[in-house]
Design an enzyme around this catalytic site. Sequence first.
Site, PDB file in Angstrom:
ATOM      1  N   GLY A   1       0.833  -1.200   0.000  1.00 17.68           N
ATOM      2  CA  GLY A   1       0.000   0.000   0.000  1.00 17.68           C
ATOM      3  C   GLY A   1       0.860   1.239   0.000  1.00 17.68           C
ATOM      4  O   GLY A   1       2.080   1.186  -0.182  1.00 17.68           O
TER       5      GLY A   1
ATOM      6  N   GLY B   1       0.938   5.677   1.447  1.00 17.88           N
ATOM      7  CA  GLY B   1       0.354   6.786   2.189  1.00 17.88           C
ATOM      8  C   GLY B   1       0.971   8.066   1.672  1.00 17.88           C
ATOM      9  O   GLY B   1       1.651   8.068   0.639  1.00 17.88           O
TER      10      GLY B   1
ATOM     11  N   VAL C   1       4.895   8.018   1.349  1.00 15.33           N
ATOM     12  CA  VAL C   1       5.533   6.738   1.669  1.00 15.33           C
ATOM     13  C   VAL C   1       4.863   5.584   0.926  1.00 15.33           C
ATOM     14  O   VAL C   1       3.716   5.692   0.498  1.00 15.33           O
ATOM     15  CB  VAL C   1       5.483   6.444   3.191  1.00 15.33           C
ATOM     16  N   ASN C   2       5.618   4.500   0.774  1.00 15.15           N
ATOM     17  CA  ASN C   2       5.090   3.237   0.263  1.00 15.15           C
ATOM     18  C   ASN C   2       5.376   2.154   1.294  1.00 15.15           C
ATOM     19  O   ASN C   2       6.365   2.237   2.037  1.00 15.15           O
ATOM     20  CB  ASN C   2       5.747   2.868  -1.074  1.00 15.15           C
ATOM     21  N   VAL C   3       4.520   1.139   1.332  1.00 14.12           N
ATOM     22  CA  VAL C   3       4.705   0.037   2.276  1.00 14.12           C
ATOM     23  C   VAL C   3       4.857  -1.257   1.493  1.00 14.12           C
ATOM     24  O   VAL C   3       4.067  -1.536   0.578  1.00 14.12           O
ATOM     25  CB  VAL C   3       3.520  -0.069   3.252  1.00 14.12           C
TER      26      VAL C   3
ATOM     27  N   LYS D   1       8.143   0.276   5.580  1.00 14.16           N
ATOM     28  CA  LYS D   1       7.695   1.584   5.093  1.00 14.16           C
ATOM     29  C   LYS D   1       8.912   2.375   4.614  1.00 14.16           C
ATOM     30  O   LYS D   1       9.881   2.566   5.348  1.00 14.16           O
ATOM     31  CB  LYS D   1       6.969   2.350   6.201  1.00 14.16           C
TER      32      LYS D   1
ATOM     33  N   ASP E   1      -4.833  10.009  13.454  1.00 13.57           N
ATOM     34  CA  ASP E   1      -5.221   9.747  12.067  1.00 13.57           C
ATOM     35  C   ASP E   1      -5.968   8.417  11.958  1.00 13.57           C
ATOM     36  O   ASP E   1      -5.653   7.577  11.108  1.00 13.57           O
ATOM     37  CB  ASP E   1      -3.993   9.745  11.162  1.00 13.57           C
TER      38      ASP E   1
END
Length: 341
Positions: free
Chosen positions: A58, A60, A63-65, A83, A186
Amino acid sequence: MDCEKHFKSPPGQPSVTLDCGNSFRTPQRNNRKGSGGSSVGTPTALVIPASPFMKKLGYGTGVNVYLMKRSPKGNHQSPWAVKKLSRSCDQSQQIIFQKRLNEEASVLKTLQHPNIVGYRAFTKANDGSMCLAMEYGGDTSLNDLIEAKNENGEEPFPPETILKVALNMAKGLKYLHNEKKLLHGDIKSSNVVVKGDFEAIKICDVGVSLPLDENMIVSDPNLQYIGTEPWKPKEALEDDGVITDKSDIFAFGLTLWEMMSLSIPHINLPDDDDDDSFDEDHFDDDAYYEALGTRPALNVEELGESYQKVIELFSVCTNEDPLQRPSAAQILSVLEAECNA
C-alpha cells in the site's frame, strides 16, 4: 466516580446504556523475544531489499509500504511490513516525510500491544533510504476490504463483524490514550490492518501521533493535529479548537460508519449504476466543507434492527461536542460487557 451515558439513537429507536463505572483490566505486557531469546529490536545484520524486489502492500502520503519476506537458512520467519519514502516526492517533501518517518519509528518503538502494529527495526536500505520495518499485522487494510465490497456491489459488513472491529480498535486506543498518553491523530479504515477473516485487527501508522497531558489534552500549542480531512472532528477544523483523546473517538465512529455505508465520509458517490466513476466536475465543494466535522447521514431503515447497537455506538462517538463522546475505556467496557452477556 460512577456515571452513565446513553448511546444516542435516531428518533424512534431505543438507546443503549454506556456504564462509565465498569472496570477494565489492563492487558499484561509480555517481554517479547526474538530468535535466540533476545528482545525484539534491530538485528545486528539487517538487509532491506530494494523496492522492486518486495511486494507493494500500500501507500500513504509520501511513503510506500512493502512486504519483506524473511527466511534465512531455510528457516521460516514471520514477514515484515517495510515503510519507505516515495521516490516521487521532491527534495523538500522528502525532508518533511523523512522527519515524520523518524518520529513514527521513535514512537512505535515504545509501544507494545496486541492491537497495535509492532516495531521491528529502523535502518537504512541498500539504496541509502531509511526504512521502518514493522510487524506484518495483516493481509489487508480495512479500507481495502470496504472498497472491495463497494466495487462488487455487496452488502455492508455484518454487525457482529463491525462490533468485533470496534472492540479491537477500542483496546488499542485505550492503550494509546490511557497508558501511553498518546493521541493517534489519524484514525480511519486505511490505518486498520486485518488478518484473515478478522482473526486479528491492529491499528497502524502512528506517524502523526501527539502527546496527551494528564487531562487527555494536546496542550502544546506548537503541535498540530494532522489527521485526514473527511475524518477530522469539528475541533480540529477550528482555529481555537481543543484537541483531546475524543478527537480519535470521532474518527473511530466514522470508521464504523465506513463499514456500514461502504464509502468515505462526506463523499457522496454517484447513484447511477451505469457510471460508478467519480465526477470531480459535479462535486459540491461547498457542501463537502460544510459537512466536515459533522455526523454523516446513514440509511438506518435499510440496515435494519440488527445494526442497532452499531448505529448507537457510531452516533455517540460522532457527537460534535467532544465532551459528549465516550472515552476509549468507556467504549471498551460496554463492548466487553456485551461480549460476556
